[in-house]
Scaffold this motif. Structure first.
Motif, PDB file in Angstrom:
ATOM      1  N   CYS A 188       0.861  -1.183   0.000  1.00 19.54           N
ATOM      2  CA  CYS A 188       0.000   0.000   0.000  1.00 19.54           C
ATOM      3  C   CYS A 188       0.895   1.230   0.000  1.00 19.54           C
ATOM      4  O   CYS A 188       1.886   1.262   0.728  1.00 19.54           O
ATOM      5  N   SER A 189       0.528   2.226  -0.802  1.00 20.34           N
ATOM      6  CA  SER A 189       1.369   3.435  -0.787  1.00 20.34           C
ATOM      7  C   SER A 189       0.522   4.677  -0.546  1.00 20.34           C
ATOM      8  O   SER A 189       0.927   5.776  -0.876  1.00 20.34           O
ATOM      9  N   ILE A 190      -0.655   4.485   0.059  1.00 21.36           N
ATOM     10  CA  ILE A 190      -1.562   5.624   0.205  1.00 21.36           C
ATOM     11  C   ILE A 190      -0.968   6.698   1.124  1.00 21.36           C
ATOM     12  O   ILE A 190      -1.154   7.879   0.884  1.00 21.36           O
ATOM     13  N   ARG A 191      -0.235   6.253   2.147  1.00 18.94           N
ATOM     14  CA  ARG A 191       0.513   7.205   2.985  1.00 18.94           C
ATOM     15  C   ARG A 191       1.961   6.729   3.061  1.00 18.94           C
ATOM     16  O   ARG A 191       2.239   5.542   2.883  1.00 18.94           O
ATOM     17  N   GLU A 192       2.857   7.681   3.372  1.00 17.18           N
ATOM     18  CA  GLU A 192       4.284   7.372   3.302  1.00 17.18           C
ATOM     19  C   GLU A 192       4.663   6.227   4.242  1.00 17.18           C
ATOM     20  O   GLU A 192       5.449   5.356   3.901  1.00 17.18           O
ATOM     21  N   VAL A 226       7.035  -1.399   3.838  1.00 13.36           N
ATOM     22  CA  VAL A 226       7.364  -2.429   2.852  1.00 13.36           C
ATOM     23  C   VAL A 226       8.876  -2.486   2.645  1.00 13.36           C
ATOM     24  O   VAL A 226       9.471  -3.570   2.630  1.00 13.36           O
ATOM     25  N   PHE A 227       9.508  -1.301   2.514  1.00 12.41           N
ATOM     26  CA  PHE A 227      10.955  -1.306   2.296  1.00 12.41           C
ATOM     27  C   PHE A 227      11.700  -1.833   3.514  1.00 12.41           C
ATOM     28  O   PHE A 227      12.735  -2.469   3.379  1.00 12.41           O
ATOM     29  N   SER A 228      11.134  -1.599   4.707  1.00 12.75           N
ATOM     30  CA  SER A 228      11.822  -2.148   5.874  1.00 12.75           C
ATOM     31  C   SER A 228      11.684  -3.683   5.877  1.00 12.75           C
ATOM     32  O   SER A 228      12.623  -4.399   6.189  1.00 12.75           O
ATOM     33  N   ARG A 229      10.517  -4.207   5.434  1.00 15.01           N
ATOM     34  CA  ARG A 229      10.385  -5.667   5.300  1.00 15.01           C
ATOM     35  C   ARG A 229      11.392  -6.212   4.281  1.00 15.01           C
ATOM     36  O   ARG A 229      12.065  -7.211   4.520  1.00 15.01           O
ATOM     37  N   LEU A 230      11.478  -5.519   3.132  1.00 13.19           N
ATOM     38  CA  LEU A 230      12.379  -6.011   2.072  1.00 13.19           C
ATOM     39  C   LEU A 230      13.833  -5.981   2.532  1.00 13.19           C
ATOM     40  O   LEU A 230      14.617  -6.864   2.204  1.00 13.19           O
ATOM     41  N   GLY A 231      14.181  -4.960   3.370  1.00 12.91           N
ATOM     42  CA  GLY A 231      15.543  -4.821   3.881  1.00 12.91           C
ATOM     43  C   GLY A 231      15.965  -6.022   4.715  1.00 12.91           C
ATOM     44  O   GLY A 231      17.145  -6.372   4.770  1.00 12.91           O
ATOM     45  N   GLU A 232      14.989  -6.696   5.336  1.00 18.08           N
ATOM     46  CA  GLU A 232      15.310  -7.824   6.214  1.00 18.08           C
ATOM     47  C   GLU A 232      15.951  -8.993   5.456  1.00 18.08           C
ATOM     48  O   GLU A 232      16.544  -9.883   6.038  1.00 18.08           O
ATOM     49  N   LYS A 273      12.772 -16.400  -3.239  1.00 20.77           N
ATOM     50  CA  LYS A 273      12.271 -15.542  -4.306  1.00 20.77           C
ATOM     51  C   LYS A 273      11.381 -14.492  -3.645  1.00 20.77           C
ATOM     52  O   LYS A 273      10.543 -14.842  -2.799  1.00 20.77           O
ATOM     53  N   ILE A 274      11.561 -13.220  -4.005  1.00 15.92           N
ATOM     54  CA  ILE A 274      10.765 -12.163  -3.375  1.00 15.92           C
ATOM     55  C   ILE A 274       9.946 -11.438  -4.441  1.00 15.92           C
ATOM     56  O   ILE A 274      10.485 -11.060  -5.496  1.00 15.92           O
ATOM     57  N   GLY A 275       8.667 -11.218  -4.142  1.00 14.41           N
ATOM     58  CA  GLY A 275       7.806 -10.477  -5.068  1.00 14.41           C
ATOM     59  C   GLY A 275       7.171  -9.279  -4.377  1.00 14.41           C
ATOM     60  O   GLY A 275       6.763  -9.367  -3.214  1.00 14.41           O
ATOM     61  N   VAL A 276       7.125  -8.149  -5.081  1.00 14.86           N
ATOM     62  CA  VAL A 276       6.439  -6.962  -4.557  1.00 14.86           C
ATOM     63  C   VAL A 276       5.232  -6.704  -5.462  1.00 14.86           C
ATOM     64  O   VAL A 276       5.380  -6.525  -6.673  1.00 14.86           O
ATOM     65  N   LEU A 277       4.047  -6.730  -4.863  1.00 10.52           N
ATOM     66  CA  LEU A 277       2.810  -6.526  -5.616  1.00 10.52           C
ATOM     67  C   LEU A 277       2.142  -5.236  -5.159  1.00 10.52           C
ATOM     68  O   LEU A 277       2.497  -4.671  -4.129  1.00 10.52           O
ATOM     69  N   GLY A 278       1.143  -4.788  -5.893  1.00  8.68           N
ATOM     70  CA  GLY A 278       0.288  -3.705  -5.423  1.00  8.68           C
ATOM     71  C   GLY A 278       0.829  -2.315  -5.677  1.00  8.68           C
ATOM     72  O   GLY A 278       1.621  -2.079  -6.592  1.00  8.68           O
TER      73      GLY A 278
END
Ligand code: 5AD
Ligand code: SF4
Length: 466
Positions: free
Chosen positions: A78-82, A88-94, A104-109
């Motif tokens: 979700c990107s409705i608010r910062e 999401v980026f903090s999750r991906l950073g993990e 395998k990592i996928g980013v949707l939405g």
């Protein structure tokens, strides 16, 4: 998000069967590994995830409940608010230094749509980036990944297709989400949705009703029509059903007990919707009608297409119904240039409308939106101060409104069971949460009469009235 309506069912055990939580391999297709899918944001995203999970299961993947157990990790973003986007980026950073087999990592939405291929540069361990307007291409994109491609994208928004699938794996065994319109053609100056979800595309009424029939046959008694602007529905088929006619047709489907819809846009909120709610009790007496601000000047700057007075005319129309219809809304505080006086106009609107629930947000500047470059930003502390004042006022309004239900009997659709013995929870047609006691076993999924004995700002308390 600050919610002042729905309570969390913290103490409750979710009512869904274990099979839905950890879905199994589908028989007869090759086994491909395990996936973990986490969803951020709105009900549209939750439902998209149900569809995505269905596609993955049909291809031979098995769903698991933790990142550790998964070979394929997907975030529906979700990107409705910062803040939501940052999460999401903090999750991906993990995954940067995660030990063990690489996943395998996928980013949707919405973040996928907004950031596009930049995601690969920032987090090179991601291999799939796909926005919601491209989900119908998901099988094709998954094939490419399975064939060994390292970076796969689905980022078009110039589509006239909706994401329909026979395979949706629904999380709730009684209440089904059903998307009837995707995307948004409104152009609110603060909002990323028109960019991230693409233009409005409605699903044909025949296809909606066909799916609804199947859902009713499977035992779903409540359906919730979804759309970013659900009442802007425009049937693309020759039948040309109006939104209100679609509601009535859905309510008449054998087996369907309740039809809900969210979110309505005030501009397209017409009297026939209220007439439909009045005509058929199976259409829920709840309308979510975001106002965003009580000041006409701010509404103009937000490009909301209505003034305070025009919005209040819609409310008067709803209040004129024969059935009491509960009304909830969304509010943004601290829009650029919002003066103290304009904020007070929002407070006075709350006093005047007496909403049954309010979702309130601090304005968050978003990339590519007209509001991002507006001057007169409101400082963060001031936004927080305004939000706190608004929440406190709304808490008092809800406490007073809920008190009035004490002594009445309401029909509750039972959706949760507490760990505490004989305690249950569910929703009324007007979408109030009711926590109640009953010694009867196996109430989950049933519709029961509950006598209201107590109230708090966010829920009603009661006893099963047999
Ligand atoms: N900042 C704060 N809130 C926003 N919303 C949409 N965009 C923003 C933004 N940039 C809120 C609106 C909308 C709800 C889903 O999110 O209130 O109705
Ligand atoms: Fe965003 Fe406005 Fe569309 Fe709602 S109507 S999704 S706030 S642009």
């Amino acid at each position: 998000m600050q919610k002042a309506f729905d309570i969390g069912l913290d103490s409750l055990v979710a009512g869904r069967p274990a099979a839905a939580a950890e879905a199994e391999f589908v028989t007869g297709v090759p086994k491909r590994g395990t996936f973990y899918l986490e969803t951020f944001g709105c009900q549209m995203n939750e439902h998209d995830s149900e569809k995505v999970a269905g596609v993955l299961l049909s291809r031979g993947y098995r769903q698991v409940e933790s990142v550790e157990a998964a070979s394929f990790v997907l975030y529906n973003t979700c990107s409705i608010r910062e803040k939501a986007a940052q999460k999401v980026f903090s999750r991906l950073g993990e995954f940067r230094d995660m030990p063990g087999e690489p996943k395998k990592i996928g980013v949707l939405g919405c973040v996928a749509q907004q950031e596009g291929e930049k995601i690969f540069h920032r987090t090179p361990w991601v291999s799939l980036v796909c926005g919601s307007a491209s989900y119908s291409k998901l099988p094709e994109l998954l094939s490419q990944l399975e064939a060994g491609e390292k970076r796969v994208t689905g980022l078009d928004t110039d589509t006239d297709e909706t994401f329909e699938t026979e395979l949706t794996r629904r999380d709730n065994p009684w209440r089904a989400y059903l998307t009837i319109i995707e995307g948004c053609d409104k152009a609110c100056s603060y909002c990323v949705v028109p960019y991230t979800r693409g233009p409005e595309r409605s699903r044909s009424s025949d296809s909606v009703l066909r799916e609804l029939r199947q859902l009713a046959e499977l035992g779903y008694t409540e359906v919730q029509f979804l759309g970013q602007t659900v009442n802007s529905y425009a049937d693309p088929s020759p039948r040309k059903l109006k939104f209100s006619e679609l509601l009535c047709a859905a309510a008449e489907m054998p087996g369907t007990r309740r039809v809900r819809f969210t979110t309505s846009h005030p501009r397209d909120f017409s009297p026939d919707i209220v007439e439909a709610i009045d005509r058929d009790e199976r259409i829920c007496n709840h309308v979510h009608l975001p106002v965003q601000s009580g000041s006409t000047r701010v509404l103009r700057a937000m490009q909301r297409t209505y003034s305070r007075e025009e919005y209040l005319e819609k409310i008067a129309m709803v209040r004129g119904a024969k059935r009491p219809i509960s009304v909830t809304t969304d509010i943004i505080v601290g829009f650029p240039g919002e003066t103290e006086k304009e904020f007070e106009e929002t407070l006075s609107l709350l006093e005047e409308v007496k909403y049954d629930g309010v979702f309130s947000f601090k304005y968050s500047p978003r990339p590519n939106t007209p509001a991002q470059s507006m001057s007169d930003a409101i400082p963060e502390e001031e936004k927080s101060r305004r939000l706190a004042i608004l929440l406190e006022l709304q808490r008092k309004i809800q406490a007073a409104a809920n008190e009035k239900w004490i002594g009445q009997i309401l029909e509750v659709h039972v959706e949760g069971k507490s760990r505490k013995e004989n305690q249950w929870s569910g929703h009324t047609s007007c979408h109030r949460v009711v926590n109640f006691s009953s010694a009867q076993p196996d109430l989950l999924g049933n519709y029961v009469q509950v006598k209201v004995t107590g109230a708090s700002p966010n829920c009603l308390i009661g006893d099963h009235a047999c």
